[in-house]
Design an enzyme around this catalytic site. Structure first.
Site, mmCIF file in Angstrom:
data_model
loop_
_atom_site.group_PDB
_atom_site.id
_atom_site.type_symbol
_atom_site.label_atom_id
_atom_site.label_comp_id
_atom_site.label_asym_id
_atom_site.label_seq_id
_atom_site.Cartn_x
_atom_site.Cartn_y
_atom_site.Cartn_z
ATOM 1 C CD GLU A 193 29.190 69.254 57.135
ATOM 2 O OE1 GLU A 193 30.192 69.678 57.729
ATOM 3 O OE2 GLU A 193 29.240 68.574 56.078
ATOM 4 N NE ARG B 71 32.030 66.571 58.155
ATOM 5 C CZ ARG B 71 33.167 65.885 57.990
ATOM 6 N NH1 ARG B 71 33.323 64.725 58.590
ATOM 7 N NH2 ARG B 71 34.150 66.369 57.268
ATOM 8 C CB CYS C 177 30.636 72.047 54.413
ATOM 9 S SG CYS C 177 32.275 71.917 53.654
#
Length: 302
Positions: free
Chosen positions: A296, A177, A226
């Site tokens: 995130e 990520r 998320c």
């Protein structure tokens, strides 16, 4: 923020940039949260350096918006304008195993378009909302794959150098990520090298991924995916679930009942509501597990 200076307005017209006054970012983000500002729609990549020079010289702060799917934007009148690419036609061109894709192309449609031409590998991204540029910036991935694996070349506007550059895949760091792109880099296009697979095999992979998503994620609700990154060797969603926080609310911001790492806008949630919910959950997880969860979701003045 509003652009009213006739000199700037004329410059935007010359650069083939469409100015839309008073745009609600709640309508451009998957969370359905965000204040208002002016939106600048960019029709040509080549105009970007001149556009940014025009804005900087006139002290107009700005941010780049992709598909708005991993973003929490602040409320009220926003202190910057937003820049967004207009998709060209076509926005995906195939050349053997190479897919040349504009950053503004829809991610799911890109996966299915390539699949129909027997190019696979990205089945796990079929249900991920947003654009290819957004997926590229955060190295989106699911079910054991990530987009960075297939990147061979990226066309990017580098704000620090004030120019458009072509980066080869080995010049970019792709991690969980996270990528080595600067926060003010603007993704313009990418070349992906995808493995050949029979369409029926790709379709089966897509079906399996869709079933997993339908059983575990709040499809059809306003969310940003998320909220927290998974800590090394752990699951943010599992920790939140174990604390019994599914259904926890602040205003209309709610921890989803199906997937505890998805927070949804269950009505007319504000950024203030969502931030308070994020802070509350982060504090409870830290107290119980000693783990500091990292966002995130990207925050814009929220």
């Amino acid at each position: 923020m509003r652009i009213s200076d006739p000199k700037i307005v004329a410059g935007l017209t010359t650069l083939d940039v469409e100015l839309r006054h008073g745009t609600s970012l709640a309508e451009l983000t998957s969370l359905g949260i965000g204040g208002t500002t002016d939106l600048l729609r960019i029709n040509k990549h080549e105009s970007i350096p001149s556009l940014l020079r025009l804005l900087d010289e006139n002290h107009v702060p700005h941010k780049f918006l992709g598909g708005g799917s991993n973003l929490l934007v602040g409320d009220g009148d926003l202190p910057w304008v937003v820049l967004q690419l207009v998709s060209p036609e076509p926005d995906i061109v195939l050349e053997g195993k190479l897919a040349h894709v504009d950053a503004s192309a829809d991610l799911g449609r890109t996966v299915t378009f390539c699949a129909k031409h027997d190019l696979g590998g990205m089945e796990g991204l079929i249900g991920v909302p947003g654009t290819v540029g957004g997926a590229l910036r955060m190295n989106a991935g699911a079910y054991g794959m990530q987009i960075g694996t297939y990147v061979r070349e990226v066309k990017v506007y580098r704000a620090a150098q004030r120019k458009i550059e072509i980066l080869r895949g080995h010049q970019i760091s792709f991690e969980y990520r996270h990528t080595s792109f600067a926060p003010d880099d603007m993704m313009l296009a990418v070349t992906l090298e995808l493995p050949s697979k029979p369409f029926k095999e790709i379709l089966e992979g897509i079906r399996i991924c869709n079933e997993k998503r339908r059983s575990s994620q709040p499809l059809g609700q306003k969310s940003a995916g998320c909220i927290f990154k998974n800590p090394p060797g752990a699951s943010a969603g599992r920790m939140i679930d174990e604390l019994g926080l599914k259904g926890l609310t602040v205003g209309d911001a709610r921890v989803n009942d199906r997937h505890a790492n998805f927070f949804v806008n269950a009505g007319k949630a504000s950024a203030k509501d969502m931030l308070a919910l994020i802070a509350d959950v982060r504090e409870r997880v830290h107290k119980a597990y000693g783990v500091e969860l990292e966002n995130e979701v990207v925050l814009w003045n929220a």
